[in-house]
Scaffold this motif. Structure first.
Motif, PDB file in Angstrom:
ATOM      1  N   TYR A 217       0.853  -1.201   0.000  1.00  0.00           N
ATOM      2  CA  TYR A 217       0.000   0.000   0.000  1.00  0.00           C
ATOM      3  C   TYR A 217       0.886   1.248   0.000  1.00  0.00           C
ATOM      4  O   TYR A 217       0.937   1.990   0.990  1.00  0.00           O
ATOM      5  N   ASP A 219       0.706   4.189  -1.308  1.00  0.00           N
ATOM      6  CA  ASP A 219       0.104   5.520  -1.254  1.00  0.00           C
ATOM      7  C   ASP A 219      -0.719   5.771   0.006  1.00  0.00           C
ATOM      8  O   ASP A 219      -0.947   6.933   0.373  1.00  0.00           O
ATOM      9  N   THR A 220      -1.186   4.730   0.662  1.00  0.00           N
ATOM     10  CA  THR A 220      -2.109   4.918   1.784  1.00  0.00           C
ATOM     11  C   THR A 220      -1.564   4.438   3.124  1.00  0.00           C
ATOM     12  O   THR A 220      -2.153   4.723   4.162  1.00  0.00           O
ATOM     13  N   PHE A 319      -3.688   3.327   8.141  1.00  0.00           N
ATOM     14  CA  PHE A 319      -3.798   3.836   6.770  1.00  0.00           C
ATOM     15  C   PHE A 319      -4.490   5.191   6.808  1.00  0.00           C
ATOM     16  O   PHE A 319      -5.316   5.454   7.689  1.00  0.00           O
ATOM     17  N   ASN A 321      -6.588   6.129   4.657  1.00  0.00           N
ATOM     18  CA  ASN A 321      -7.826   5.977   3.898  1.00  0.00           C
ATOM     19  C   ASN A 321      -8.608   4.803   4.486  1.00  0.00           C
ATOM     20  O   ASN A 321      -8.078   3.702   4.612  1.00  0.00           O
ATOM     21  N   THR A 324      -9.081   1.655   2.204  1.00  0.00           N
ATOM     22  CA  THR A 324      -7.908   0.791   2.180  1.00  0.00           C
ATOM     23  C   THR A 324      -7.856  -0.077   3.430  1.00  0.00           C
ATOM     24  O   THR A 324      -7.563  -1.274   3.359  1.00  0.00           O
ATOM     25  N   ALA A 327     -10.440  -2.795   3.112  1.00  0.00           N
ATOM     26  CA  ALA A 327     -10.021  -3.807   2.141  1.00  0.00           C
ATOM     27  C   ALA A 327      -8.899  -4.671   2.700  1.00  0.00           C
ATOM     28  O   ALA A 327      -8.885  -5.897   2.512  1.00  0.00           O
ATOM     29  N   ALA A 328      -7.961  -4.038   3.405  1.00  0.00           N
ATOM     30  CA  ALA A 328      -6.830  -4.785   3.968  1.00  0.00           C
ATOM     31  C   ALA A 328      -7.291  -5.813   4.993  1.00  0.00           C
ATOM     32  O   ALA A 328      -6.747  -6.921   5.067  1.00  0.00           O
ATOM     33  N   SER A 331      -8.443  -9.061   3.220  1.00  0.00           N
ATOM     34  CA  SER A 331      -7.628  -9.588   2.127  1.00  0.00           C
ATOM     35  C   SER A 331      -6.612 -10.618   2.619  1.00  0.00           C
ATOM     36  O   SER A 331      -6.166 -10.586   3.766  1.00  0.00           O
ATOM     37  N   LEU A 674     -16.905  -2.304   1.582  1.00  0.00           N
ATOM     38  CA  LEU A 674     -16.136  -1.228   0.956  1.00  0.00           C
ATOM     39  C   LEU A 674     -17.040  -0.097   0.488  1.00  0.00           C
ATOM     40  O   LEU A 674     -16.657   1.084   0.534  1.00  0.00           O
ATOM     41  N   SER A 678     -16.543   3.817   1.663  1.00  0.00           N
ATOM     42  CA  SER A 678     -16.161   4.787   0.630  1.00  0.00           C
ATOM     43  C   SER A 678     -16.852   6.132   0.758  1.00  0.00           C
ATOM     44  O   SER A 678     -16.515   7.070   0.038  1.00  0.00           O
TER      45      SER A 678
END
Length: 723
Positions: A217, A219-220, A319, A321, A324, A327-328, A331, A674, A678
């Protein structure tokens, strides 16, 4: 129990409730008691009477509870409280709609039957013939009248399916609305990572975690904290905080001692030995101040050791965000599925600091706890079975003959017959919850919310096995054990045959629970007495005074299993003895009113899981429903009803319904969708504040120059836990 004893128990319970309700009305209006009856409002800075009618009408609180909305409950006590009321209204709906059909149909069918009551069909284990005539036990074997009861069994089951489906959908909507809120919630920006592999040579644990998640990740990813074993540092921290409280108390006592006659005051003293009772007498203020000065450097030294040498193979990763993070948490991060396990982080306040390292132990330790729980359930069944068999006047007079002159007094005899077995059972149950909560922590569940749910589940199964089944079979304990030994497959039939005999016991038990139990809940007599004793004799400063009236939360670990036990009892007797339905309606209806008042004005939740408790409640309701259906199959078989096999599809339907609900709804209660995550936030999250919220108090710097700990703090995690 005869009919007069039964009416006496009901009448006495109702009178007690009225007395407690009038006490509540009178006591809650006294300004000195507001901290006991309106602490939720006071903590929020609200006037106790804002939005309420100031009246001496003893029933005014009922109107205030009824007109309140679900949004009011969420605003004052959170989503979990609102979900609890969904549970109450759902069960109430099932019982009301069941009663609409069962009472006017089954009672006349049973009452007009011409069967002679047999001993094993009696509903009351005694002379309560009037209730026997209104029960399924009055129907003769193989009678066509049993068709009405069979249809009633289906009616209750399908009502439960419809209302539970509706409730599951509604709770999902409540959870969704809360999680997509534009308000920043710290836990939505973090995940908990377990099973981190050994640290590669040349790296620290912090560098290992950072490099791993930065690569996935880029960017986040914001920052990480490595979990540490905080047991030793937390012990020093708690000792330090204890001395701070003692110092504040001693200074308050010294300030109070300064009067016009003695302007210099009298300095308090203490002894240096055990609990301040033994040893040398010293000046309390100076002694506590010296202890604090000794402990501060000791704490800082232990903090550095903990941060460096007591890191565990788990971390909290942050994070910037929340999509993210969501989602993490869902996953798969490594080809080896038992490493780098990622899940939702708990809310920062829901943790048990020094016990977090337990989540890092192998899951096999859970089996040890389950075995202990099994032994607890089994061995508790023995005394409860004996209590149900022995707490009758005849048995007591045989065992304790010197009591005979006392218990033979008409007034005493009536009260004892009405209450003795039920009070004995309630006392037995009151001893258990803390032990089960301890076992849940030992199981490796450090999150407060998760531990409460786990303890609640243990308590529910304990209640069903020991209270419901134990009491039901208790009166015929030894013959039952012999029958089961001779024919193990007969346990369902034995339970079904024993069930009618305990009907009046459970009728009185339910009445005692809702009249006396909710009367004490509403009046808060015991917390009020404890508060005023502490205020008068123990509290010396504002901090101690606030601690004395701190309300706590609703106590889901004991509240929900208690309600579930009533659900089980009422469902299992709903067709056999339909007269129990009004008692179930009263229990949940009165509970809705009283607890609505309490969550709006009294209780302050310790944590917020956004409805994660609902699947737990749903599965227990379904377990009760299946037990009811299996028991009815056994009872119809005992009645030699040739169409009893028509009930066999019901437990199968219940299992299918449970499976469908789990597939459709349950995953959303494990993870955040998600699409929900969002939604836009009203402001950018303060990531440093979110990060700091997960640092345990025992690892926070005592002095202002906290920068000396900055590098170390990046390597630790608040001893947080899985929700």
């Amino acid at each position: 129990m005869d009919f007069s004893s039964f009416l006496t128990s009901l009448g006495t319970s109702f009178v007690i409730f009225l007395v407690l309700m009038f006490l509540f009305t009178w006591l809650s209006r006294r300004p000195g008691n507001h901290v006991i009856y309106y602490p939720n409002r006071i903590i929020r800075g609200l006037d106790p009477y804002v939005g309420m009618r100031l009246t001496r009408n003893p029933f005014a609180w009922i109107r205030e509870a009824v007109v309140s909305t679900e949004a009011d409950v969420i605003r004052m006590s959170g989503v979990d409280s609102a979900v609890y009321f969904v549970f109450l209204t759902t069960v109430l709906g099932i019982l009301v709609l069941a009663g609409i059909l069962l009472l006017p149909v089954l009672l006349p069918v049973a009452a007009t039957a011409k069967a002679v009551i047999k001993a094993n069909n009696s509903t009351s284990q005694g002379t309560f013939d009037d209730l026997d005539k209104l029960s399924m036990g009055h129907i003769e074997e193989s009678s066509l009248r049993l068709w009405a009861f069979l249809i009633g069994t289906y009616w209750v089951s399908f009502l439960a399916y419809c209302l539970l489906w509706k409730a599951y959908k509604h709770v999902s909507e409540l959870r969704s609305a809360a999680l997509m809120s534009p308000e920043v919630k710290n836990e939505q920006f973090a995940v908990l990572v377990r099973d981190i592999p050994p640290v590669p040579q040349g790296q620290t644990r912090k560098e290992q975690v950072d490099s791993y998640f930065k690569a996935i990740y880029p960017d986040t990813f914001y920052r990480s904290m490595v979990v540490t074993d905080n047991k030793k540092v937390n012990k020093i921290y708690e000792e330090l905080e204890g001395y701070k409280k003692k110092l504040a108390r001693a200074e308050a006592i010294y300030t109070t001692s300064k009067t016009t006659a003695i302007p210099e005051g009298t300095r308090p003293t203490t002894k240096t030995g055990f609990l301040g009772l033994l040893g040398k007498k010293v000046d309390a203020i100076e002694y506590y101040d010296e202890k604090i000065k000794e402990l501060i450097p000791k704490l800082e030294a232990e903090q550095k050791i903990t941060l460096k040498d007591r890191q565990q193979c788990a971390a909290v990763v942050f994070f910037n965000n929340r999509v993210t993070a969501a989602a993490a948490s869902q996953s798969l991060h490594d080809t080896m599925v038992d490493t780098w396990t990622v899940m939702d982080a708990p809310e920062p306040d829901s943790y048990y600091g020094p016990t977090f390292e337990k989540v890092l132990r192998e899951a096999n330790s859970q089996y040890v706890i389950y075995f202990i729980v099994f032994l607890t359930i089994f061995f508790y069944m023995i005394p409860i079975g004996f209590v149900s068999a022995l707490t009758t006047l005849d048995n007591l007079k045989k065992l304790l003959p010197f009591l005979k002159p006392v218990v033979d007094q008409p007034a005493i005899k009536t009260v004892l017959q009405a209450y003795l077995p039920q009070l004995a059972l309630i006392i037995f149950l009151a001893m258990l919850p803390k032990f089960l909560l301890f076992l849940s922590k030992a199981e490796g569940i450090p999150s407060e919310s998760h531990a409460q749910r786990a303890a609640s589940g243990k308590y529910f199964y304990f209640s069903v096995l020991n209270v419901f089944i134990g009491v039901t079979l208790g009166s015929t304990l030894f013959s039952t054990l012999k029958d089961i030994k001779d024919d193990p497959d007969s346990i369902v039939t034995l339970l079904a045959n024993s069930l009618p005999g305990s009907a009046t016991f459970f009728l009185t038990f339910v009445a005692l629970k809702f009249f006396v139990g909710y009367g004490l809940e509403l009046s808060r007599i015991i917390p009020l007495i404890i508060y005023h004793i502490k205020k008068k004799y123990l509290c010396k400063n504002e901090a101690e005074l606030k601690e004395a009236w701190a309300p706590g939360d609703l106590g889901y670990a004991t509240k929900i299993p208690g309600d579930m036990l009533i659900v089980t009892i009422v469902l299992c007797y709903s067709v056999i003895a339909p007269l129990i339905l009004p008692f179930g309606v009263l229990y949940f209806g009165l509970g809705w009113l009283v607890l609505r008042n309490q969550v709006l004005k009294v209780y302050v939740p310790k944590y917020e899981t956004y409805g994660r408790m609902w699947p737990h409640m749903f599965i227990r309701i379904m377990a009760s429903l299946i037990l009811y259906q299996v028991t009815m199959i056994g009872y119809f078989s005992a009645k030699l009803f040739v169409y009893a096999p028509l009930l066999i599809p019901l437990p199968i339907l219940s299992l299918i319904f449970t499976f469908i609900c789990k597939k459709k709804f349950y995953r959303f209660f494990q993870s955040t969708a998600l699409e929900v995550a969002s939604h836009e936030l009203k402001e950018n999250p303060n990531m440093e504040a979110i990060f700091r919220s997960y640092i345990p108090p025992c690892l926070s710097a005592e002095k202002a120059d906290e920068d000396q700990f900055e590098d170390a703090l990046s390597q630790v995690s608040r001893t947080a836990s899985m929700a």
